[in-house]
Design a protein around this motif. Structure first.
Motif, PDB file in Angstrom:
ATOM      1  N   TYR A 193     -99.886  -4.814 -24.150  1.00 57.09           N
ATOM      2  CA  TYR A 193    -100.048  -5.243 -25.536  1.00 57.09           C
ATOM      3  C   TYR A 193    -100.018  -6.760 -25.629  1.00 57.09           C
ATOM      4  CZ  TYR A 193     -99.022  -0.343 -25.976  1.00 57.09           C
ATOM      5  OH  TYR A 193     -99.065   1.014 -25.827  1.00 57.09           O
ATOM      6  N   GLN A 194    -100.861  -7.315 -26.522  1.00 57.22           N
ATOM      7  CA  GLN A 194    -100.975  -8.766 -26.654  1.00 57.22           C
ATOM      8  C   GLN A 194    -100.342  -9.336 -27.916  1.00 57.22           C
ATOM      9  OE1 GLN A 194    -104.839 -10.415 -26.029  1.00 57.22           O
ATOM     10  NE2 GLN A 194    -105.266  -9.097 -24.295  1.00 57.22           N
ATOM     11  N   THR A 195    -100.093  -8.562 -28.893  1.00 49.45           N
ATOM     12  CA  THR A 195     -99.556  -9.107 -30.143  1.00 49.45           C
ATOM     13  C   THR A 195     -98.313  -8.359 -30.595  1.00 49.45           C
ATOM     14  OG1 THR A 195    -101.045  -7.697 -31.423  1.00 49.45           O
ATOM     15  CG2 THR A 195    -101.816  -9.928 -30.936  1.00 49.45           C
ATOM     16  N   GLN A 196     -97.593  -7.789 -29.664  1.00 44.77           N
ATOM     17  CA  GLN A 196     -96.438  -6.953 -29.987  1.00 44.77           C
ATOM     18  C   GLN A 196     -95.156  -7.770 -30.036  1.00 44.77           C
ATOM     19  OE1 GLN A 196     -96.226  -3.647 -30.902  1.00 44.77           O
ATOM     20  NE2 GLN A 196     -94.144  -4.289 -31.314  1.00 44.77           N
ATOM     21  N   GLY A 197     -94.431  -7.667 -31.137  1.00 46.03           N
ATOM     22  CA  GLY A 197     -93.128  -8.291 -31.243  1.00 46.03           C
ATOM     23  C   GLY A 197     -92.112  -7.608 -30.344  1.00 46.03           C
ATOM     24  N   VAL A 198     -91.256  -8.412 -29.723  1.00 43.95           N
ATOM     25  CA  VAL A 198     -90.224  -7.927 -28.812  1.00 43.95           C
ATOM     26  C   VAL A 198     -88.888  -8.471 -29.304  1.00 43.95           C
ATOM     27  CG1 VAL A 198     -89.382  -7.998 -26.436  1.00 43.95           C
ATOM     28  CG2 VAL A 198     -91.839  -7.898 -26.873  1.00 43.95           C
ATOM     29  N   SER A 199     -87.936  -7.584 -29.571  1.00 45.50           N
ATOM     30  CA  SER A 199     -86.654  -8.031 -30.099  1.00 45.50           C
ATOM     31  C   SER A 199     -85.674  -8.380 -28.979  1.00 45.50           C
ATOM     32  CB  SER A 199     -86.035  -6.974 -31.013  1.00 45.50           C
ATOM     33  OG  SER A 199     -85.656  -5.837 -30.276  1.00 45.50           O
ATOM     34  N   VAL A 200     -85.001  -9.505 -29.172  1.00 46.83           N
ATOM     35  CA  VAL A 200     -83.970  -9.971 -28.255  1.00 46.83           C
ATOM     36  C   VAL A 200     -82.786 -10.422 -29.124  1.00 46.83           C
ATOM     37  CG1 VAL A 200     -83.452 -11.487 -26.299  1.00 46.83           C
ATOM     38  CG2 VAL A 200     -85.815 -10.789 -26.721  1.00 46.83           C
ATOM     39  N   PRO A 201     -82.075  -9.457 -29.740  1.00 43.36           N
ATOM     40  CA  PRO A 201     -81.022  -9.810 -30.692  1.00 43.36           C
ATOM     41  C   PRO A 201     -79.917 -10.671 -30.088  1.00 43.36           C
ATOM     42  CG  PRO A 201     -81.406  -7.431 -30.701  1.00 43.36           C
ATOM     43  CD  PRO A 201     -82.252  -8.016 -29.624  1.00 43.36           C
TER      44      PRO A 201
ATOM     45  N   GLY B 215     -83.640 -13.603 -31.266  1.00 47.73           N
ATOM     46  CA  GLY B 215     -85.058 -13.800 -31.060  1.00 47.73           C
ATOM     47  C   GLY B 215     -85.923 -12.588 -31.285  1.00 47.73           C
ATOM     48  N   ILE B 216     -87.105 -12.855 -31.782  1.00 48.14           N
ATOM     49  CA  ILE B 216     -88.215 -11.907 -31.801  1.00 48.14           C
ATOM     50  C   ILE B 216     -89.384 -12.683 -31.204  1.00 48.14           C
ATOM     51  CG2 ILE B 216     -89.776 -10.469 -33.142  1.00 48.14           C
ATOM     52  CD1 ILE B 216     -87.569 -10.209 -35.251  1.00 48.14           C
TER      53      ILE B 216
END
Length: 196
Positions: free
Chosen positions: A73-81, A85-86
């Motif tokens: 995926y190229q535009t997927q948000g990834v959460s790093v609480p 970060g997102i």
């Protein structure tokens, strides 16, 4: 081009739910990337053509080796609480089940591989902030394609995350090959990357 940052101001810290709401409500210009990095909303301009060509080369190579039940995926948000970060990586390899369970973003700990390709406006984040976040979340492999490295374009593969630090598995210049270990078992020829 430069990134636009928005922070809460002196004495106004955001909690995780506030950051998620702020991220969801931030409308950047069309094609831009809205991320939260270390608690700060960052809006970056769309990537240049060479950036997109590199992403395409890597994605095409990855499709030859990933299982059918994984996606790229190229535009997927990834959460790093844990790092407030997102992130929106240039390429994210993740099992499709994680995508089906996700709302607007997936958890970083579901990722198998993250690829970031630097732009002049975001190189520091891709070199420092994001690797620390991805490592802390336990992302097994982080591939940094640094088009703006001081000595010329480089490619660095990070792995074996421990706390917020990765071990460098390979570092080279454009033109070198880089081997992604299992579960990928893939050698990428960086000589096909446009040097810009």
């Amino acid at each position: 081009m430069s990134a636009l940052t928005v922070d809460p101001g002196p004495g106004r810290a955001h909690g995780w739910d506030d950051l998620v709401r702020l991220w969801e409500e931030t409308d950047g210009p069309e094609g831009s990337k809205v991320e939260i990095i270390d608690g700060v909303v960052t809006v970056s301009p769309p990537p240049a053509k060479d950036h997109n060509d590199i992403a395409d080369e890597i994605q095409r190579a990855l499709y030859t080796v990933i299982p059918r039940d994984w996606g790229i995926y190229q535009t997927q948000g990834v959460s790093v609480p844990s790092r407030s970060g997102i992130y929106i990586p240039d390429l994210l390899v993740v099992p499709k089940t994680a995508m089906r369970d996700a709302d607007r973003f997936v958890s970083a700990d579901d990722a198998e591989l993250v690829v970031e390709i630097t732009s002049s406006s975001n190189a520091r984040h891709d070199r420092v902030s994001k690797p620390a976040g991805y490592a802390q979340a336990g992302v097994p492999l982080y591939l940094l394609v640094d088009r703006w490295a001081p000595g010329g374009p480089t490619v660095t593969l990070y792995g074996e995350p421990k706390e917020d630090v990765y071990r460098v598995l390979h570092a080279g210049k454009f033109g070198d090959t880089i081997h992604l270990p299992d579960p990928f078992g893939l050698t990428i020829d960086t000589g096909v990357f446009p040097a810009g």
